[in-house]
Motif scaffolding. Structure first.
Motif, PDB file in Angstrom:
ATOM      1  N   GLY A  20     -26.762 -24.535 -11.293  1.00 49.37           N
ATOM      2  CA  GLY A  20     -25.597 -25.280 -11.758  1.00 49.37           C
ATOM      3  C   GLY A  20     -24.802 -24.509 -12.797  1.00 49.37           C
ATOM      4  N   CYS A  21     -25.453 -23.637 -13.536  1.00 50.37           N
ATOM      5  CA  CYS A  21     -24.784 -22.867 -14.579  1.00 50.37           C
ATOM      6  C   CYS A  21     -24.333 -21.499 -14.089  1.00 50.37           C
ATOM      7  N   ALA A  22     -24.637 -21.185 -12.835  1.00 49.99           N
ATOM      8  CA  ALA A  22     -24.265 -19.867 -12.312  1.00 49.99           C
ATOM      9  C   ALA A  22     -22.752 -19.702 -12.374  1.00 49.99           C
ATOM     10  N   GLU A  23     -22.332 -18.495 -12.638  1.00 49.27           N
ATOM     11  CA  GLU A  23     -20.911 -18.199 -12.750  1.00 49.27           C
ATOM     12  C   GLU A  23     -20.240 -18.383 -11.391  1.00 49.27           C
ATOM     13  N   ASN A  24     -19.262 -19.242 -11.368  1.00 51.63           N
ATOM     14  CA  ASN A  24     -18.525 -19.498 -10.138  1.00 51.63           C
ATOM     15  C   ASN A  24     -17.099 -18.995 -10.242  1.00 51.63           C
ATOM     16  N   THR A  25     -16.866 -18.071 -11.165  1.00 49.23           N
ATOM     17  CA  THR A  25     -15.536 -17.518 -11.335  1.00 49.23           C
ATOM     18  C   THR A  25     -15.195 -16.687 -10.117  1.00 49.23           C
ATOM     19  N   PRO A  26     -14.055 -16.985  -9.497  1.00 47.19           N
ATOM     20  CA  PRO A  26     -13.698 -16.187  -8.321  1.00 47.19           C
ATOM     21  C   PRO A  26     -13.408 -14.746  -8.716  1.00 47.19           C
ATOM     22  N   LYS A  27     -13.812 -13.837  -7.869  1.00 46.54           N
ATOM     23  CA  LYS A  27     -13.590 -12.418  -8.116  1.00 46.54           C
ATOM     24  C   LYS A  27     -12.107 -12.109  -7.942  1.00 46.54           C
ATOM     25  N   GLU A  28     -11.562 -11.308  -8.847  1.00 50.24           N
ATOM     26  CA  GLU A  28     -10.147 -10.945  -8.774  1.00 50.24           C
ATOM     27  C   GLU A  28      -9.894 -10.145  -7.499  1.00 50.24           C
ATOM     28  N   VAL A  29      -8.863 -10.515  -6.801  1.00 51.61           N
ATOM     29  CA  VAL A  29      -8.486  -9.812  -5.582  1.00 51.61           C
ATOM     30  C   VAL A  29      -7.205  -9.050  -5.873  1.00 51.61           C
ATOM     31  N   PHE A  30      -7.211  -7.771  -5.573  1.00 48.01           N
ATOM     32  CA  PHE A  30      -6.015  -6.955  -5.774  1.00 48.01           C
ATOM     33  C   PHE A  30      -6.000  -5.855  -4.727  1.00 48.01           C
ATOM     34  N   ASP A  31      -4.829  -5.328  -4.494  1.00 45.30           N
ATOM     35  CA  ASP A  31      -4.627  -4.295  -3.482  1.00 45.30           C
ATOM     36  C   ASP A  31      -4.756  -2.926  -4.150  1.00 45.30           C
ATOM     37  N   SER A  32      -5.925  -2.323  -4.061  1.00 44.50           N
ATOM     38  CA  SER A  32      -6.197  -1.038  -4.716  1.00 44.50           C
ATOM     39  C   SER A  32      -5.219   0.042  -4.284  1.00 44.50           C
ATOM     40  N   GLU A  33      -4.984   0.128  -2.989  1.00 46.77           N
ATOM     41  CA  GLU A  33      -4.082   1.185  -2.492  1.00 46.77           C
ATOM     42  C   GLU A  33      -2.674   1.018  -3.046  1.00 46.77           C
ATOM     43  N   GLN A  34      -2.204  -0.220  -3.127  1.00 46.63           N
ATOM     44  CA  GLN A  34      -0.867  -0.484  -3.656  1.00 46.63           C
ATOM     45  C   GLN A  34      -0.788  -0.085  -5.139  1.00 46.63           C
ATOM     46  N   ILE A  35      -1.786  -0.490  -5.902  1.00 47.97           N
ATOM     47  CA  ILE A  35      -1.812  -0.168  -7.335  1.00 47.97           C
ATOM     48  C   ILE A  35      -1.870   1.340  -7.533  1.00 47.97           C
ATOM     49  N   GLU A  36      -2.733   2.005  -6.791  1.00 47.61           N
ATOM     50  CA  GLU A  36      -2.872   3.458  -6.922  1.00 47.61           C
ATOM     51  C   GLU A  36      -1.576   4.168  -6.559  1.00 47.61           C
ATOM     52  N   SER A  37      -0.896   3.678  -5.540  1.00 38.45           N
ATOM     53  CA  SER A  37       0.393   4.240  -5.152  1.00 38.45           C
ATOM     54  C   SER A  37       1.441   4.011  -6.248  1.00 38.45           C
ATOM     55  N   GLU A  38       1.423   2.839  -6.841  1.00 36.81           N
ATOM     56  CA  GLU A  38       2.383   2.520  -7.902  1.00 36.81           C
ATOM     57  C   GLU A  38       2.195   3.408  -9.133  1.00 36.81           C
ATOM     58  N   VAL A  39       0.947   3.577  -9.589  1.00 38.50           N
ATOM     59  CA  VAL A  39       0.749   4.402 -10.792  1.00 38.50           C
ATOM     60  C   VAL A  39       1.034   5.873 -10.493  1.00 38.50           C
ATOM     61  N   GLU A  40       0.728   6.310  -9.283  1.00 40.05           N
ATOM     62  CA  GLU A  40       1.087   7.673  -8.868  1.00 40.05           C
ATOM     63  C   GLU A  40       2.609   7.841  -8.945  1.00 40.05           C
ATOM     64  N   GLY A  41       3.334   6.834  -8.476  1.00 42.24           N
ATOM     65  CA  GLY A  41       4.789   6.870  -8.528  1.00 42.24           C
ATOM     66  C   GLY A  41       5.327   6.895  -9.948  1.00 42.24           C
ATOM     67  N   VAL A  42       4.709   6.134 -10.824  1.00 41.73           N
ATOM     68  CA  VAL A  42       5.141   6.128 -12.229  1.00 41.73           C
ATOM     69  C   VAL A  42       4.909   7.502 -12.857  1.00 41.73           C
ATOM     70  N   PHE A  43       3.762   8.125 -12.563  1.00 45.35           N
ATOM     71  CA  PHE A  43       3.521   9.440 -13.155  1.00 45.35           C
ATOM     72  C   PHE A  43       4.493  10.473 -12.593  1.00 45.35           C
ATOM     73  N   LYS A  44       4.776  10.404 -11.308  1.00 47.65           N
ATOM     74  CA  LYS A  44       5.763  11.336 -10.728  1.00 47.65           C
ATOM     75  C   LYS A  44       7.139  11.122 -11.365  1.00 47.65           C
ATOM     76  N   ALA A  45       7.492   9.866 -11.642  1.00 49.63           N
ATOM     77  CA  ALA A  45       8.762   9.581 -12.320  1.00 49.63           C
ATOM     78  C   ALA A  45       8.750  10.170 -13.731  1.00 49.63           C
ATOM     79  N   TYR A  46       7.593  10.105 -14.401  1.00 49.39           N
ATOM     80  CA  TYR A  46       7.439  10.704 -15.730  1.00 49.39           C
ATOM     81  C   TYR A  46       7.686  12.218 -15.660  1.00 49.39           C
ATOM     82  N   VAL A  47       7.058  12.870 -14.686  1.00 47.67           N
ATOM     83  CA  VAL A  47       7.215  14.321 -14.530  1.00 47.67           C
ATOM     84  C   VAL A  47       8.674  14.664 -14.225  1.00 47.67           C
ATOM     85  N   ASN A  48       9.298  13.926 -13.331  1.00 47.38           N
ATOM     86  CA  ASN A  48      10.710  14.168 -13.020  1.00 47.38           C
ATOM     87  C   ASN A  48      11.580  14.000 -14.264  1.00 47.38           C
ATOM     88  N   HIS A  49      11.276  12.973 -15.045  1.00 44.94           N
ATOM     89  CA  HIS A  49      12.017  12.736 -16.283  1.00 44.94           C
ATOM     90  C   HIS A  49      11.877  13.923 -17.232  1.00 44.94           C
TER      91      HIS A  49
END
Length: 165
Positions: A20-49
């Protein structure tokens, strides 16, 4: 039906209570590939800047947060964003141009709001005096998504150094 002994009753109650006390918190769901692509894009924008505008306004890539810090070669060189901006403002008047090249990267989504990013780079900084600073190193960045944008929360940069024998 078997009678439950006192110790069996305690065991069953403990198991039921534990379930009854077991953690029932749902695991966060996120799109790893999308996030990784986004941060890669931000760093490339930094380099271009950096390559187009030099160090002017690079602080827009850094988060406005008291948790921000930047490490260089194992030392917290900038304990907050204000000290980084101050250091850049002191250095910028001496810089004629910057040319940064990405050699290799690796991005890893940690959560829906955090990602780690590693980059190997080469960079030439040409000073107005004509002196050239050539760097060959690596940067590790912890990105945080803040108000819909990925920002550098903290990072570590280092340059290659010869190792003693």
């Amino acid at each position: 039906m078997k009678n439950l002994t006192y110790s069996n009753t305690i065991l069953v109650l403990s198991l039921l209570l534990g379930m009854g006390c077991a953690e029932n918190t749902p695991k966060e769901v996120f799109d790893s590939e999308q996030i990784e692509s986004e941060v890669e894009g931000v760093f490339k924008a930094y380099v271009n800047h950096v390559n187009l505008k030099g160090l002017e306004a690079v602080d827009t890539f850094f988060i406005d947060d008291e948790r921000f810090y930047w490490v260089e070669d194992g030392v917290i060189q900038y304990p907050d964003k204000a000290s980084l901006v101050s250091g850049l403002k002191e250095f910028m008047p001496q810089v004629d141009s910057v040319q940064m090249e990405i050699i290799d990267t690796e991005a890893n989504a940690i959560s829906g709001r955090h990602a780690s990013f590693f980059v190997r780079f080469k960079e030439d900084i040409i000073l107005k005096s004509g002196y050239k600073i050539s760097l060959d190193g690596a940067i590790t960045i912890l990105f945080e998504k803040n108000n819909g944008s990925w920002k550098f929360l903290n990072g570590h940069s280092s340059i290659k150094k010869p190792r003693g024998g």
